[in-house]
Design a protein around this motif. Structure first.
Motif, PDB file in Angstrom:
ATOM      1  N   VAL A  79      58.178  34.936  24.659  1.00  0.00           N
ATOM      2  CA  VAL A  79      56.961  34.011  24.972  1.00  0.00           C
ATOM      3  C   VAL A  79      57.822  32.717  25.780  1.00  0.00           C
ATOM      4  N   CYS A  80      59.210  33.023  26.057  1.00  0.00           N
ATOM      5  CA  CYS A  80      59.764  31.888  26.833  1.00  0.00           C
ATOM      6  C   CYS A  80      59.117  31.263  27.976  1.00  0.00           C
ATOM      7  N   ASP A  81      58.566  32.161  28.771  1.00  0.00           N
ATOM      8  CA  ASP A  81      57.890  31.644  30.071  1.00  0.00           C
ATOM      9  C   ASP A  81      56.478  31.231  29.615  1.00  0.00           C
ATOM     10  N   HIS A  82      56.111  31.056  28.316  1.00  0.00           N
ATOM     11  CA  HIS A  82      54.686  30.719  28.264  1.00  0.00           C
ATOM     12  C   HIS A  82      54.546  29.476  26.979  1.00  0.00           C
ATOM     13  N   PHE A  83      55.630  29.509  26.380  1.00  0.00           N
ATOM     14  CA  PHE A  83      55.779  28.469  25.476  1.00  0.00           C
ATOM     15  C   PHE A  83      56.699  27.167  25.983  1.00  0.00           C
ATOM     16  N   LEU A  84      56.155  26.143  26.103  1.00  0.00           N
ATOM     17  CA  LEU A  84      56.793  24.965  27.172  1.00  0.00           C
ATOM     18  C   LEU A  84      56.946  23.729  26.380  1.00  0.00           C
ATOM     19  N   PHE A  85      58.231  23.278  26.432  1.00  0.00           N
ATOM     20  CA  PHE A  85      58.695  21.998  25.788  1.00  0.00           C
ATOM     21  C   PHE A  85      58.711  21.162  26.882  1.00  0.00           C
ATOM     22  N   ALA A  86      57.496  20.219  26.990  1.00  0.00           N
ATOM     23  CA  ALA A  86      57.334  19.406  28.251  1.00  0.00           C
ATOM     24  C   ALA A  86      58.538  18.558  28.193  1.00  0.00           C
ATOM     25  N   GLY A  87      58.845  18.030  27.061  1.00  0.00           N
ATOM     26  CA  GLY A  87      59.638  16.638  27.082  1.00  0.00           C
ATOM     27  C   GLY A  87      61.120  17.214  27.524  1.00  0.00           C
ATOM     28  N   ASP A  88      61.419  18.670  27.715  1.00  0.00           N
ATOM     29  CA  ASP A  88      62.785  18.935  28.061  1.00  0.00           C
ATOM     30  C   ASP A  88      62.855  18.483  29.473  1.00  0.00           C
ATOM     31  N   GLU A  89      61.873  18.552  30.225  1.00  0.00           N
ATOM     32  CA  GLU A  89      61.976  18.494  31.667  1.00  0.00           C
ATOM     33  C   GLU A  89      61.788  17.111  32.319  1.00  0.00           C
ATOM     34  N   SER A  90      60.859  16.118  31.523  1.00  0.00           N
ATOM     35  CA  SER A  90      60.677  15.036  31.857  1.00  0.00           C
ATOM     36  C   SER A  90      60.191  14.181  30.907  1.00  0.00           C
ATOM     37  N   GLU A  91      60.052  12.832  31.041  1.00  0.00           N
ATOM     38  CA  GLU A  91      59.990  11.931  29.893  1.00  0.00           C
ATOM     39  C   GLU A  91      58.166  11.949  29.955  1.00  0.00           C
ATOM     40  N   ILE A  92      57.669  11.977  28.736  1.00  0.00           N
ATOM     41  CA  ILE A  92      56.242  12.238  28.691  1.00  0.00           C
ATOM     42  C   ILE A  92      55.541  10.809  28.309  1.00  0.00           C
ATOM     43  N   GLY A  93      55.025   9.852  29.408  1.00  0.00           N
ATOM     44  CA  GLY A  93      54.745   9.019  29.012  1.00  0.00           C
ATOM     45  C   GLY A  93      53.028   8.814  29.041  1.00  0.00           C
ATOM     46  N   ALA A  94      52.423   7.619  29.089  1.00  0.00           N
ATOM     47  CA  ALA A  94      50.885   7.742  29.037  1.00  0.00           C
ATOM     48  C   ALA A  94      50.327   8.358  30.226  1.00  0.00           C
ATOM     49  N   ALA A  95      50.665   8.284  31.433  1.00  0.00           N
ATOM     50  CA  ALA A  95      50.172   8.998  32.570  1.00  0.00           C
ATOM     51  C   ALA A  95      50.353  10.459  32.633  1.00  0.00           C
ATOM     52  N   GLU A  96      51.475  10.691  32.116  1.00  0.00           N
ATOM     53  CA  GLU A  96      51.670  12.043  32.064  1.00  0.00           C
ATOM     54  C   GLU A  96      50.805  12.796  31.009  1.00  0.00           C
ATOM     55  N   MET A  97      50.818  12.326  29.876  1.00  0.00           N
ATOM     56  CA  MET A  97      49.926  12.612  28.823  1.00  0.00           C
ATOM     57  C   MET A  97      48.539  12.719  29.271  1.00  0.00           C
ATOM     58  N   ALA A  98      48.217  11.674  29.778  1.00  0.00           N
ATOM     59  CA  ALA A  98      46.595  11.710  30.266  1.00  0.00           C
ATOM     60  C   ALA A  98      46.472  13.001  31.184  1.00  0.00           C
ATOM     61  N   ALA A  99      47.395  13.230  32.107  1.00  0.00           N
ATOM     62  CA  ALA A  99      47.218  14.512  33.010  1.00  0.00           C
ATOM     63  C   ALA A  99      46.966  15.743  32.356  1.00  0.00           C
ATOM     64  N   LEU A 100      48.147  15.877  31.294  1.00  0.00           N
ATOM     65  CA  LEU A 100      48.190  17.113  30.560  1.00  0.00           C
ATOM     66  C   LEU A 100      46.810  17.369  29.936  1.00  0.00           C
ATOM     67  N   PHE A 101      46.131  16.372  29.322  1.00  0.00           N
ATOM     68  CA  PHE A 101      44.765  16.277  28.754  1.00  0.00           C
ATOM     69  C   PHE A 101      43.743  16.764  29.800  1.00  0.00           C
ATOM     70  N   ARG A 102      43.914  16.633  31.002  1.00  0.00           N
ATOM     71  CA  ARG A 102      43.044  16.909  32.125  1.00  0.00           C
ATOM     72  C   ARG A 102      43.054  18.495  32.336  1.00  0.00           C
ATOM     73  N   VAL A 103      44.413  18.986  32.366  1.00  0.00           N
ATOM     74  CA  VAL A 103      44.614  20.315  32.842  1.00  0.00           C
ATOM     75  C   VAL A 103      44.547  21.295  31.529  1.00  0.00           C
TER      76      VAL A 103
END
Length: 198
Positions: A79-103
């Motif tokens: 499941v490498c293409d499907h289980f994603l560690f978002a913190g690997d690619e960028s810093e997850i701040g409040a704005a990014e977290m809010a956007a992830l909750f939206r999607v």
């Protein structure tokens, strides 16, 4: 922005089901339960993806070890293409977290012991269902919108709970239809491309 690129690269808006676990990579968050549940969903034929927001802490050997274990499990289960560690690619701040909750379609919280349970409240404010551990502190925060499971259950049982519960949710089905048919890609595939004959 950066998160839009992340969503496009990983086809997050095109998935049938997107699970979010807002968590740091530490063993007590029981992220391995999510890896197995995702693999079971995909075995069931659901094009699901799972995003965990944290990255392993390189200064914490236990976090780094658990992160390595998770990656090994992700690879073994295919499941490498499907289980994603978002913190690997960028810093997850409040704005990014809010956007992830939206999607995302649901918040998945397999840990039994948590602090106050802010992700449950945030999910409720966004009208997103929560799946969390039965008997845990988070299961008691709300009367509605929280679905519980035992992390020791067979992963296929957890996958069935996720797919069946969401499949019966009219808001989830409507949201997925909008993303499928009325995104720019959906409009291109269903309307423009046939008209162009390509």
């Amino acid at each position: 922005g950066e998160l839009r690129g992340y969503c496009t690269r990983h086809r997050l808006l095109d998935r049938e089901l997107l699970l979010l676990q807002p968590a740091r990579i530490v063993r007590r968050k029981a992220i391995d339960v999510g890896v197995r549940a995702l693999a079971a969903l995909r075995e069931r034929g659901v094009d699901a993806a799972y995003v965990v927001t944290g990255a392993p802490d390189p200064h914490n050997p236990a976090s780094a070890d658990y992160g390595a274990e998770l990656r090994e499990s992700v690879a073994q289960l295919g499941v490498c293409d499907h289980f994603l560690f978002a913190g690997d690619e960028s810093e997850i701040g409040a704005a990014e977290m809010a956007a992830l909750f939206r999607v995302c379609d649901a918040v998945f919280l397999p840990s039994g012991a948590e602090g106050f349970g802010l992700p449950v409240l945030e999910a409720a404010m966004q009208r997103i269902p929560v799946f969390c551990t039965v008997g845990g502190t988070m299961a008691e925060l709300l009367d509605d919108g929280v679905h519980t499971f035992d992390p020791a259950d067979d992963p296929q049982e957890i996958a069935n709970l996720l797919a069946d519960t969401l499949g019966e949710d009219a808001a989830f089905r409507a949201r997925r239809q909008v993303m499928r048919e009325y995104s720019w890609r959906g409009i291109y595939e269903s309307k423009i491309r046939p008209a162009l004959g390509v």
